[in-house]
Every structure is written in C-alpha cells, then in structure tokens.
Design an enzyme around this catalytic site. Structure first.
Site, mmCIF file in Angstrom:
data_model
loop_
_atom_site.group_PDB
_atom_site.id
_atom_site.type_symbol
_atom_site.label_atom_id
_atom_site.label_comp_id
_atom_site.label_asym_id
_atom_site.label_seq_id
_atom_site.Cartn_x
_atom_site.Cartn_y
_atom_site.Cartn_z
ATOM 1 N N TYR A 179 87.947 -25.077 67.231
ATOM 2 C CA TYR A 179 87.063 -25.256 66.034
ATOM 3 C C TYR A 179 85.779 -24.540 66.055
ATOM 4 C CZ TYR A 179 84.628 -27.525 62.273
ATOM 5 O OH TYR A 179 83.990 -27.857 60.917
ATOM 6 N N SER B 200 79.446 -24.479 60.234
ATOM 7 C CA SER B 200 79.060 -25.729 60.757
ATOM 8 C C SER B 200 78.029 -25.654 61.890
ATOM 9 C CB SER B 200 80.314 -26.413 61.477
ATOM 10 O OG SER B 200 80.181 -27.538 62.199
HETATM 11 N N1 LIG Z 1 83.049 -33.119 57.717
HETATM 12 C C1 LIG Z 1 82.299 -32.666 58.515
HETATM 13 O O1 LIG Z 1 81.648 -33.206 59.089
HETATM 14 C C2 LIG Z 1 81.767 -31.020 58.473
HETATM 15 C C3 LIG Z 1 80.765 -30.598 59.201
HETATM 16 C C4 LIG Z 1 80.554 -28.989 59.272
HETATM 17 C C5 LIG Z 1 81.241 -28.351 58.600
HETATM 18 N N2 LIG Z 1 82.238 -28.942 57.835
HETATM 19 C C6 LIG Z 1 83.054 -28.092 57.272
HETATM 20 O O2 LIG Z 1 82.989 -28.230 55.679
HETATM 21 C C7 LIG Z 1 84.370 -27.576 55.020
HETATM 22 C C8 LIG Z 1 84.946 -28.507 54.304
HETATM 23 O O3 LIG Z 1 85.426 -29.787 54.943
HETATM 24 P P1 LIG Z 1 85.247 -31.511 54.436
HETATM 25 O O4 LIG Z 1 84.405 -31.960 55.371
HETATM 26 O O5 LIG Z 1 84.936 -31.441 53.008
HETATM 27 O O6 LIG Z 1 86.690 -31.814 55.088
HETATM 28 P P2 LIG Z 1 87.869 -32.499 54.221
HETATM 29 O O7 LIG Z 1 87.471 -33.596 53.265
HETATM 30 O O8 LIG Z 1 88.905 -32.623 55.123
HETATM 31 O O9 LIG Z 1 88.272 -31.117 53.128
HETATM 32 C C9 LIG Z 1 89.042 -29.993 53.508
HETATM 33 C C10 LIG Z 1 89.485 -29.090 52.424
HETATM 34 O O10 LIG Z 1 90.198 -28.020 52.897
HETATM 35 C C11 LIG Z 1 91.385 -27.936 52.402
HETATM 36 N N3 LIG Z 1 92.349 -27.271 53.236
HETATM 37 C C12 LIG Z 1 92.799 -27.796 54.577
HETATM 38 N N4 LIG Z 1 93.730 -27.154 55.153
HETATM 39 C C13 LIG Z 1 94.186 -26.163 53.909
HETATM 40 C C14 LIG Z 1 95.225 -25.199 53.913
HETATM 41 N N5 LIG Z 1 96.176 -25.054 54.748
HETATM 42 N N6 LIG Z 1 95.272 -24.778 52.733
HETATM 43 C C15 LIG Z 1 94.434 -24.999 51.755
HETATM 44 N N7 LIG Z 1 93.309 -25.679 51.962
HETATM 45 C C16 LIG Z 1 93.193 -26.399 53.173
HETATM 46 C C17 LIG Z 1 91.719 -29.309 52.045
HETATM 47 O O11 LIG Z 1 92.858 -29.254 50.916
HETATM 48 P P3 LIG Z 1 94.456 -29.778 50.975
HETATM 49 O O12 LIG Z 1 94.591 -30.908 52.039
HETATM 50 O O13 LIG Z 1 94.672 -30.447 49.541
HETATM 51 O O14 LIG Z 1 95.006 -28.388 51.053
HETATM 52 C C18 LIG Z 1 90.637 -29.888 51.560
HETATM 53 O O15 LIG Z 1 90.335 -29.714 50.236
HETATM 54 C C19 LIG Z 1 85.342 -27.267 56.233
HETATM 55 O O16 LIG Z 1 85.252 -25.853 56.372
HETATM 56 C C20 LIG Z 1 84.626 -28.059 57.565
HETATM 57 O O17 LIG Z 1 85.105 -27.269 58.776
HETATM 58 C C21 LIG Z 1 82.595 -30.248 57.751
#
Ligand SMILES: NC(=O)c1ccc[n+]([C@@H]2O[C@H](COP(=O)([O-])OP(=O)(O)OC[C@H]3O[C@@H](n4cnc5c(N)ncnc54)[C@H](OP(=O)(O)O)[C@@H]3O)[C@@H](O)[C@H]2O)c1
Length: 261
Positions: A152, A139
């Site tokens: 985080y 991130s």
């Molecule tokens: N959204 C942003 O602004 C942003 C910015 C920078 C980086 N990121 C990074 O991008 C990545 C994806 O995030 P996103 O934005 O797509 O968020 P999201 O829509 O909340 O997706 C998160 C994913 O992680 C999985 N997950 C969470 N806890 C888990 C666990 N205990 N076991 C297995 N799977 C788990 C969730 O699946 P289940 O709930 O079905 O388990 C879901 O598929 C993350 O690493 C996040 O830190 C996001």
C-alpha cells in the site's frame, strides 16, 4: 456549462464526500464503484438536493478491462468528462511474505493500474480540448516505506510520483493534475485494510468531508499537491522526514502498521 466529474470509489468515504462537494457546486457526476446500491442511493440524494444529473457505473476496478469499459460507455452515452477524480483505493495490513498473491495483486490493480489506465484514457482528450482537471488521491503513506503495509505505501508512492510528473508535463496546457495526500480518515478504509489492533487504527479520525473540500479546491486551482487531514504536529513530522535517518522512519512505520502481539 455544468462540469461533469467522474469519481471512482464514490460508494463510501472520501469519494462520496467529493461527490457531494462537486454536486454542491452544481456539477453533474459519473459515480464508479462496485456497490451499485450505495451509488444509487447517492445518486438519488444528489439529484434531489442539488438538481444535478448523476450517472452510475458499477465496475470492479481490479479487472484489467474496467477502465476501458468506463471510457467506452461514456463515449457511447455522449458524456464528456471535465474532472477525473481517481479516488478508489484499498490498503492491506500484514507481512509481505504472508499476504496472499491475490490480495496484493488486487491492491495494486486498483491503487496503481486502474488509476494509470483511466488517466491514460482521459488525459489525451483533455489535452486536445485544452481543458480538464485530474485529481489523484494518494496518501501521506506515500512519503515513507511502510513495513506491514508494504504494497500500500509503495503503491501510494507511485501515485504521488506519477501525479507530480504529470503536473509538470501538463503545465501551460490548460489541463492540470493535482495530488492529495490525506492523513488518517474516519472511513471504511481501516476495517477494509485489516488495521484493527494497529497503532495506525487509532489515527484514522479525520473528517473525509474536510479533506474533500480541501482537495476539490486544490484541484480547481491546479495545485501540484496538498496534504490534508493531518494535525499540526503530524504536518511538522512529515516535513522532517527527508532529514531523518531512514532507520528511524522504518522503525516508526513498523510500530504503526504491525499488530501488537
Ligand atoms: N482512510 C484513510 O485513512 C486514507 C488515508 C489516506 C488516503 N486514503 C485514500 O483515500 C481513498 C479513498 O479511501 P477511503 O478512506 O474513502 O476508503 P473507503 O471508505 O474504504 O472507500 C474506498 C472506495 O474505493 C472503492 N473500491 C475499492 N475497491 C474497488 C474496486 N475493486 N473497484 C471499484 N471500486 C473499489 C470502494 O467502493 P466499493 O467497495 O463499492 O467497490 C469505495 O468506494 C483511497 O485511495 C485511499 O487509499 C485513505
């Protein structure tokens, strides 16, 4: 031969889009997350639309045995992974002293430990075969400390640091390690992290699909790291970080992460 990608966190957001991008390249998939119904839906969509094979693995990555279970299941099924995409992750708003032990240990278990375990399990096989790609989702939060999202931001700093070190260690081996630093994405992340009422919540607007395409291409090219899903002014501000006084950065990060009273 069709490439097989293992994607963690494929049940929503960026992970789901990465799965769609890989399938559109004709690749088979192993989808990992906790919500099996979501993964099954995506499997049906991708198998119908792209005629690829999709294997669903429901795992809670906060469990210390999850990575080993994934690796052993794939060995038993005879599924060889070509691309490991460590995308699963979660955030968590609040003061460090007030957030519970369980909340922060859960975050670190998924964002750091599971990613490290999966990389440790698959990288030696990739090196033996002299082929394979790893994409770690970090991130832009990894570039600064983040008061009121302290664990985080620190966890993502670990992901960026580990990934860049491994990019160097694997140079010339046929294996590459790429790190993507997305900006604020319109996914389920903001709600899950409890960011409503913060300044940061207003910035979670970028398309995860566009970031998925950028990340996938960077991974195929073996790039060390990319920043994606930021405006030009955000990109400029990120470039300035190393030259700015740390107190200014801390004050700005506090302003973004703390809820207004
Ligand atoms: N959204 C942003 O602004 C942003 C910015 C920078 C980086 N990121 C990074 O991008 C990545 C994806 O995030 P996103 O934005 O797509 O968020 P999201 O829509 O909340 O997706 C998160 C994913 O992680 C999985 N997950 C969470 N806890 C888990 C666990 N205990 N076991 C297995 N799977 C788990 C969730 O699946 P289940 O709930 O079905 O388990 C879901 O598929 C993350 O690493 C996040 O830190 C996001």
């Amino acid at each position: 031969m069709r490439k097989v990608a293992l994607i963690t966190g494929a049940s929503s957001g960026l992970g789901r889009e990465l799965a769609r991008v890989h399938a559109s390249h004709g690749g088979d998939l192993v989808l990992v997350a906790r919500r099996t119904d979501r993964l099954q839906e995506l499997k049906e969509e991708l198998e119908t639309t792209h005629r690829v094979e999709v294997f669903v693995l429901s795992q809670d990555l906060s469990h210390p045995t999850a990575a080993r279970m994934i690796y052993d299941t794939l060995q038993a099924e005879g599924i060889q992974i070509d691309y490991l995409i460590n995308n699963a992750g979660l955030g968590g708003q609040g003061s460090f002293a007030e957030r519970t032990m369980d909340e922060d240990m859960n975050l670190l278990s998924v964002d750091i430990i599971a990613l490290t375990r999966l990389t440790k399990l698959f990288l030696p096989d990739f090196l033996k075969r002299k082929s394979g790609r790893i994409l770690n989702v970090s991130s832009t939060a990894s570039l600064t400390p983040g008061p009121y999202q302290a664990t985080y931001f620190a966890a993502k700093a670990y992901v960026t640091s580990l990934s860049e070190a491994l990019w160097m260690e694997t140079r010339g081996t046929g294996v590459t390690v790429t790190c993507v630093l997305p900006g604020g994405l319109s996914t389920e992340f903001g709600a899950q992290a409890g960011l409503e009422g913060t300044g940061l919540a207003q910035a979670l607007i970028q398309s995860p699909y566009k970031v998925a395409i950028d990340s996938y291409q960077a991974m195929l090219r073996g790039k060390r790291r990319i920043i994606s899903g930021v405006t030009w002014s955000q990109r400029l501000a990120l470039k300035m970080i190393p030259f700015m006084p740390k107190i200014l950065i801390l004050v700005a990060a506090l302003g973004l992460n703390k809820k207004e009273a």
